[in-house]
Design an enzyme around this catalytic site. Structure first.
Site, PDB file in Angstrom:
ATOM      1  N   VAL A 115      43.148  41.339  46.882  1.00  0.00           N
ATOM      2  CA  VAL A 115      43.771  42.152  45.817  1.00  0.00           C
ATOM      3  C   VAL A 115      42.799  42.671  44.772  1.00  0.00           C
ATOM      4  O   VAL A 115      42.842  43.850  44.396  1.00  0.00           O
ATOM      5  CB  VAL A 115      44.912  41.388  45.072  1.00  0.00           C
TER       6      VAL A 115
ATOM      7  N   ASN B 268      34.335  44.219  53.988  1.00  0.00           N
ATOM      8  CA  ASN B 268      35.049  42.940  53.958  1.00  0.00           C
ATOM      9  C   ASN B 268      34.690  42.166  55.226  1.00  0.00           C
ATOM     10  O   ASN B 268      34.537  42.762  56.296  1.00  0.00           O
ATOM     11  CB  ASN B 268      36.568  43.184  53.892  1.00  0.00           C
ATOM     12  N   ARG B 269      34.557  40.834  55.086  1.00  0.00           N
ATOM     13  CA  ARG B 269      34.159  40.017  56.236  1.00  0.00           C
ATOM     14  C   ARG B 269      35.060  40.279  57.445  1.00  0.00           C
ATOM     15  O   ARG B 269      34.598  40.478  58.559  1.00  0.00           O
ATOM     16  CB  ARG B 269      34.202  38.531  55.825  1.00  0.00           C
TER      17      ARG B 269
ATOM     18  N   VAL C 159      34.680  38.061  46.139  1.00  0.00           N
ATOM     19  CA  VAL C 159      35.209  37.120  47.140  1.00  0.00           C
ATOM     20  C   VAL C 159      35.591  35.822  46.445  1.00  0.00           C
ATOM     21  O   VAL C 159      35.325  35.633  45.252  1.00  0.00           O
ATOM     22  CB  VAL C 159      34.193  36.859  48.276  1.00  0.00           C
ATOM     23  N   LYS C 160      36.207  34.942  47.183  1.00  0.00           N
ATOM     24  CA  LYS C 160      36.648  33.659  46.647  1.00  0.00           C
ATOM     25  C   LYS C 160      35.466  32.941  45.981  1.00  0.00           C
ATOM     26  O   LYS C 160      34.366  32.917  46.539  1.00  0.00           O
ATOM     27  CB  LYS C 160      37.177  32.821  47.814  1.00  0.00           C
TER      28      LYS C 160
ATOM     29  N   SER D 123      39.317  39.923  33.961  1.00  0.00           N
ATOM     30  CA  SER D 123      40.671  39.430  33.725  1.00  0.00           C
ATOM     31  C   SER D 123      41.663  40.580  33.712  1.00  0.00           C
ATOM     32  O   SER D 123      41.342  41.694  33.327  1.00  0.00           O
ATOM     33  CB  SER D 123      40.769  38.689  32.393  1.00  0.00           C
TER      34      SER D 123
ATOM     35  N   GLY E 215      44.319  40.359  36.330  1.00  0.00           N
ATOM     36  CA  GLY E 215      45.047  40.262  37.586  1.00  0.00           C
ATOM     37  C   GLY E 215      44.959  41.556  38.360  1.00  0.00           C
ATOM     38  O   GLY E 215      44.130  42.434  38.080  1.00  0.00           O
TER      39      GLY E 215
ATOM     40  N   LYS F 132      34.705  33.921  30.289  1.00  0.00           N
ATOM     41  CA  LYS F 132      35.901  34.122  31.124  1.00  0.00           C
ATOM     42  C   LYS F 132      36.603  32.773  31.367  1.00  0.00           C
ATOM     43  O   LYS F 132      37.834  32.685  31.364  1.00  0.00           O
ATOM     44  CB  LYS F 132      35.509  34.775  32.462  1.00  0.00           C
TER      45      LYS F 132
ATOM     46  N   HIS G 213      38.460  31.973  28.294  1.00  0.00           N
ATOM     47  CA  HIS G 213      39.616  32.886  28.262  1.00  0.00           C
ATOM     48  C   HIS G 213      40.749  32.283  29.100  1.00  0.00           C
ATOM     49  O   HIS G 213      41.907  32.241  28.676  1.00  0.00           O
ATOM     50  CB  HIS G 213      39.203  34.260  28.820  1.00  0.00           C
ATOM     51  N   ASN G 214      40.419  31.803  30.278  1.00  0.00           N
ATOM     52  CA  ASN G 214      41.463  31.226  31.134  1.00  0.00           C
ATOM     53  C   ASN G 214      42.026  29.938  30.535  1.00  0.00           C
ATOM     54  O   ASN G 214      43.218  29.673  30.644  1.00  0.00           O
ATOM     55  CB  ASN G 214      40.912  30.943  32.536  1.00  0.00           C
TER      56      ASN G 214
ATOM     57  N   GLU H   2      44.399  30.957  28.076  1.00  0.00           N
ATOM     58  CA  GLU H   2      45.588  31.446  28.804  1.00  0.00           C
ATOM     59  C   GLU H   2      46.488  30.256  29.198  1.00  0.00           C
ATOM     60  O   GLU H   2      47.709  30.322  29.047  1.00  0.00           O
ATOM     61  CB  GLU H   2      45.080  32.203  30.033  1.00  0.00           C
TER      62      GLU H   2
ATOM     63  N   ARG I 277      50.323  20.732  33.393  1.00  0.00           N
ATOM     64  CA  ARG I 277      50.433  21.205  34.785  1.00  0.00           C
ATOM     65  C   ARG I 277      50.290  20.033  35.754  1.00  0.00           C
ATOM     66  O   ARG I 277      50.975  19.969  36.773  1.00  0.00           O
ATOM     67  CB  ARG I 277      49.366  22.265  35.086  1.00  0.00           C
TER      68      ARG I 277
ATOM     69  N   HIS J   6      27.015  -1.725  17.760  1.00  0.00           N
ATOM     70  CA  HIS J   6      26.660  -0.296  17.811  1.00  0.00           C
ATOM     71  C   HIS J   6      26.219   0.254  16.456  1.00  0.00           C
ATOM     72  O   HIS J   6      25.839   1.412  16.371  1.00  0.00           O
ATOM     73  CB  HIS J   6      27.844   0.512  18.356  1.00  0.00           C
TER      74      HIS J   6
HETATM   75  P1  NBP Z   1      40.463  35.576  47.008  1.00  0.00           P
HETATM   76  O1  NBP Z   1      39.927  34.675  45.959  1.00  0.00           O
HETATM   77  O2  NBP Z   1      41.717  35.245  47.669  1.00  0.00           O
HETATM   78  O3  NBP Z   1      39.317  35.728  48.144  1.00  0.00           O
HETATM   79  C1  NBP Z   1      39.551  36.454  49.308  1.00  0.00           C
HETATM   80  C2  NBP Z   1      38.342  37.292  49.664  1.00  0.00           C
HETATM   81  O4  NBP Z   1      37.194  36.450  49.864  1.00  0.00           O
HETATM   82  C3  NBP Z   1      38.558  38.028  50.983  1.00  0.00           C
HETATM   83  O5  NBP Z   1      37.971  39.289  50.900  1.00  0.00           O
HETATM   84  C4  NBP Z   1      37.822  37.128  51.969  1.00  0.00           C
HETATM   85  O6  NBP Z   1      37.425  37.802  53.139  1.00  0.00           O
HETATM   86  C5  NBP Z   1      36.629  36.762  51.144  1.00  0.00           C
HETATM   87  N1  NBP Z   1      35.858  35.633  51.687  1.00  0.00           N
HETATM   88  C6  NBP Z   1      36.161  34.322  51.787  1.00  0.00           C
HETATM   89 BR1  NBP Z   1      37.766  33.593  51.356  1.00  0.00          BR
HETATM   90  N2  NBP Z   1      35.183  33.589  52.320  1.00  0.00           N
HETATM   91  C7  NBP Z   1      34.198  34.459  52.554  1.00  0.00           C
HETATM   92  C8  NBP Z   1      32.911  34.315  53.119  1.00  0.00           C
HETATM   93  N3  NBP Z   1      32.438  33.116  53.478  1.00  0.00           N
HETATM   94  N4  NBP Z   1      32.155  35.424  53.260  1.00  0.00           N
HETATM   95  C9  NBP Z   1      32.618  36.629  52.896  1.00  0.00           C
HETATM   96  N5  NBP Z   1      33.840  36.844  52.356  1.00  0.00           N
HETATM   97  C10 NBP Z   1      34.615  35.763  52.183  1.00  0.00           C
HETATM   98  O7  NBP Z   1      40.543  37.086  46.455  1.00  0.00           O
HETATM   99  P2  NBP Z   1      41.091  37.645  45.059  1.00  0.00           P
HETATM  100  O8  NBP Z   1      42.379  37.024  44.683  1.00  0.00           O
HETATM  101  O9  NBP Z   1      40.978  39.126  45.187  1.00  0.00           O
HETATM  102  O10 NBP Z   1      40.006  37.142  44.015  1.00  0.00           O
HETATM  103  C11 NBP Z   1      38.628  37.446  44.116  1.00  0.00           C
HETATM  104  C12 NBP Z   1      37.910  36.729  42.988  1.00  0.00           C
HETATM  105  O11 NBP Z   1      38.417  37.206  41.735  1.00  0.00           O
HETATM  106  C13 NBP Z   1      38.127  35.214  42.958  1.00  0.00           C
HETATM  107  O12 NBP Z   1      36.995  34.573  42.485  1.00  0.00           O
HETATM  108  C14 NBP Z   1      39.248  35.041  41.984  1.00  0.00           C
HETATM  109  O13 NBP Z   1      39.265  33.755  41.401  1.00  0.00           O
HETATM  110  C15 NBP Z   1      38.922  36.119  40.964  1.00  0.00           C
HETATM  111  N6  NBP Z   1      40.060  36.604  40.197  1.00  0.00           N
HETATM  112  C16 NBP Z   1      41.277  36.747  40.765  1.00  0.00           C
HETATM  113  C17 NBP Z   1      42.346  37.229  40.014  1.00  0.00           C
HETATM  114  C18 NBP Z   1      43.705  37.422  40.633  1.00  0.00           C
HETATM  115  O14 NBP Z   1      44.638  37.760  39.882  1.00  0.00           O
HETATM  116  N7  NBP Z   1      43.859  37.256  41.935  1.00  0.00           N
HETATM  117  C19 NBP Z   1      42.134  37.573  38.662  1.00  0.00           C
HETATM  118  C20 NBP Z   1      40.868  37.450  38.121  1.00  0.00           C
HETATM  119  C21 NBP Z   1      39.832  36.958  38.895  1.00  0.00           C
HETATM  120  P3  NBP Z   1      38.336  37.751  54.471  1.00  0.00           P
HETATM  121  O15 NBP Z   1      39.331  38.852  54.324  1.00  0.00           O
HETATM  122  O16 NBP Z   1      37.371  37.968  55.555  1.00  0.00           O
HETATM  123  O17 NBP Z   1      38.981  36.389  54.513  1.00  0.00           O
END
Ligand code: NBP
Length: 474
Positions: free
Chosen positions: A12, A32-33, A74-75, A128, A130, A182, A185-186, A189, A288, A452
């Site tokens: 996303v 993308n992978r 990526v993650k 930040s 989403g 960041k 910030h979280n 949040e 939580r 102490h």
């Molecule tokens: P995700 O955190 O769900 O990661 C998925 C992505 O990581 C896919 O493109 C996946 O490729 C890739 N990936 C993984 Br998993 N392992 C990999 C590897 N070994 N080599 C290459 N690519 C790899 O995605 P996201 O929710 O878009 O978030 C991306 C980053 O942004 C994260 O760090 C997240 O914490 C941060 N973030 C997210 C949000 C939110 O609202 N979601 C907000 C702010 C920050 P694939 O398709 O091949 O599996």
């Protein structure tokens, strides 16, 4: 023609940031992978856009103009290192990798050192907002060398959310500074969300408000200068959602077990390491955790009873007191978060501008709120303000409303409703404002059992007492 910006990772956030960058006039290359994800993106959302797809990293790198600017989305954790390791041999001196994920700032410190020493540039950038923020304008918190930031500034200033006093991006500081800010910030949040949850619980469980009334209250609060914010706005919205199948408010059908991905916990761990008290944020993380032991709580609810009480005061008056308690608690929570960033900035030499930090949170991000203007103003007036509680405006607000705040927490205790973040905030205020705390006794105990030593209030020096041989008790 070469593309001016590259994005790796098309979940996303990556997809939306790529489209955001493209919409601002920068041709984008994506990779993308898993190739099927890229294919789908190209066939749907990227269709007709100035986006080219690459199906190998070699092809991706070749498609970019030099020096290359590559955003890795990526993650967080090992995937970021994996991508960097694969990219590194394909890049040239001066090329830049930006990690826009929620990476731990310590990882960013390590990666910056590693990459910058080989002639590459690295930016650790908190993002930040989403999914929607990424597409329409997030709040961006980039950290790295000033030169590296300067080379991405024209792009990040355009893709960031725009508010009355500029784009929601600023150079945060060197190395892991962006990811540190960041992370906090979280953490903030987490605090905001928990405080809103507690206000909801009190209004539902003690005052007996239904979802329509809860909508009215949150919608009204969202119109106030103090509480107007994205989180209050979506909270009001949530109460309008009725489950089609059951006719029940959807919120009431959702399992009360909150997830977490780690940034809240990291904030608490960092605060503990730096010796900065952030009790509201810690309480939010704990809340939580407690929520997640659902089965155990359900079993315990059959064994352990709380008080029985009934509410017979004026509902509207109490709703206003809860609003005051929420606002006072929120001030304390932000005071803690800002104090933590201030301490980290000193300890890690980040040189973070706290007023600017508040400003870039005004738009795009999850904690965006009118209230951040007041914080920015407080630091503009006094950049070396030791704590937000001492800023004239916040100080007066708390002094004026503390009676209501205390009343709400007392009511929660009477009814057996947990309000950990409200209480932790009040404890923070009471601890911060008292010139004498009971830790004189703690020091005496530490000296008693562990030699102490202790300091005294009436004379200089370090003291130790043989407590068991102390003068006869009176
Ligand atoms: P995700 O955190 O769900 O990661 C998925 C992505 O990581 C896919 O493109 C996946 O490729 C890739 N990936 C993984 Br998993 N392992 C990999 C590897 N070994 N080599 C290459 N690519 C790899 O995605 P996201 O929710 O878009 O978030 C991306 C980053 O942004 C994260 O760090 C997240 O914490 C941060 N973030 C997210 C949000 C939110 O609202 N979601 C907000 C702010 C920050 P694939 O398709 O091949 O599996």
């Amino acid at each position: 023609m070469a593309q001016s910006f590259g994005v790796i990772g098309l979940a996303v956030m990556g997809e939306n940031l790529a489209l955001n960058v493209e919409s601002k006039g920068f041709p984008v290359a994506v990779y993308n992978r898993t190739a099927a994800v890229t294919e789908k993106f190209m066939a749907t959302r990227a269709q007709g856009k100035n986006v080219v797809a690459a199906y190998s990293l070699e092809e991706f790198v070749q498609s970019l103009e030099r020096p290359r600017r590559i955003l890795v989305m990526v993650k967080a954790g090992a995937p970021v290192d994996a991508v960097i390791d694969q990219l590194r041999p394909l890049l040239d001196d001066g090329d830049m990798i930006m990690d826009g994920g929620n990476s731990l700032y310590e990882d960013t410190e390590r990666r910056t050192k590693d990459l910058e020493s080989t002639g590459l540039r690295f930016i650790g950038m908190g993002v930040s907002g989403g999914e929607e923020g990424a597409l329409l304008g997030p709040s961006l918190m980039p950290g790295g060398t000033r030169a590296a930031y300067d080379s991405i500034e024209p792009i990040v200033k355009k893709i960031a959310a725009q508010v009355d006093d500029g784009p929601c991006v600023t150079y945060i500081g060197p190395r892991g500074a962006g990811h540190y800010v960041k992370m906090v910030h979280n953490g903030i949040e987490y605090g905001d969300m928990q405080l809103i949850a507690e206000a909801y619980d009190l209004m539902k469980s003690v005052l007996g408000l239904n979802h329509n009334q809860l909508f009215d209250v949150f919608a009204e609060w969202n119109l106030t200068d103090e509480l107007n914010s994205f989180l209050i706005e979506i909270t009001a919205d949530i109460f309008t959602n009725i489950d089609a199948e059951t006719g029940e408010p959807l919120a009431e059908l959702i399992l009360d077990a909150a997830g977490q991905k780690g940034t809240g916990r990291w904030t608490v761990m960092s605060a503990l390491e730096l010796g900065v008290g952030i009790p509201t944020i810690t309480a939010a993380v704990n809340a939580r955790i407690m929520s997640s032991i659902k089965e155990e709580r359900v079993a315990a609810s059959k064994e352990l009873s709380g008080p029985t009480a009934s509410f017979d005061s004026d509902v509207k008056t109490m709703v206003n007191k809860i609003r005051d308690a929420l606002y006072c608690s929120k001030i304390c929570s932000y005071a803690q978060g800002m104090a933590l960033i201030g301490a980290a900035s000193k300890a890690y030499e980040y040189d973070v501008n706290l007023g600017e930090t508040a400003r870039i949170w005004k738009g795009g991000c999850i904690i965006r709120a009118g209230f951040l203007n007041k914080i920015k103003h407080a630091y503009d007036e006094n950049p070396s303000l030791p704590n937000l509680l001492l800023a004239p405006e916040f100080k007066q607000t708390i002094l004026d409303r503390q009676t209501a705040w205390r009343e709400v927490i007392a009511m929660a205790a009477t009814f057996g409703i947990p309000v950990p973040a409200f209480s932790a905030s009040l404890d923070y205020f009471d601890s911060y404002r008292r010139d004498r705390l009971p830790q004189n006794l703690t020091q005496a105990q530490r000296d008693y059992f562990g030699a102490h030593t202790y300091l005294r209030v009436d004379k200089e020096g370090t003291f130790h007492t043989e407590w068991t041989k102390a003068p006869a008790r009176v």
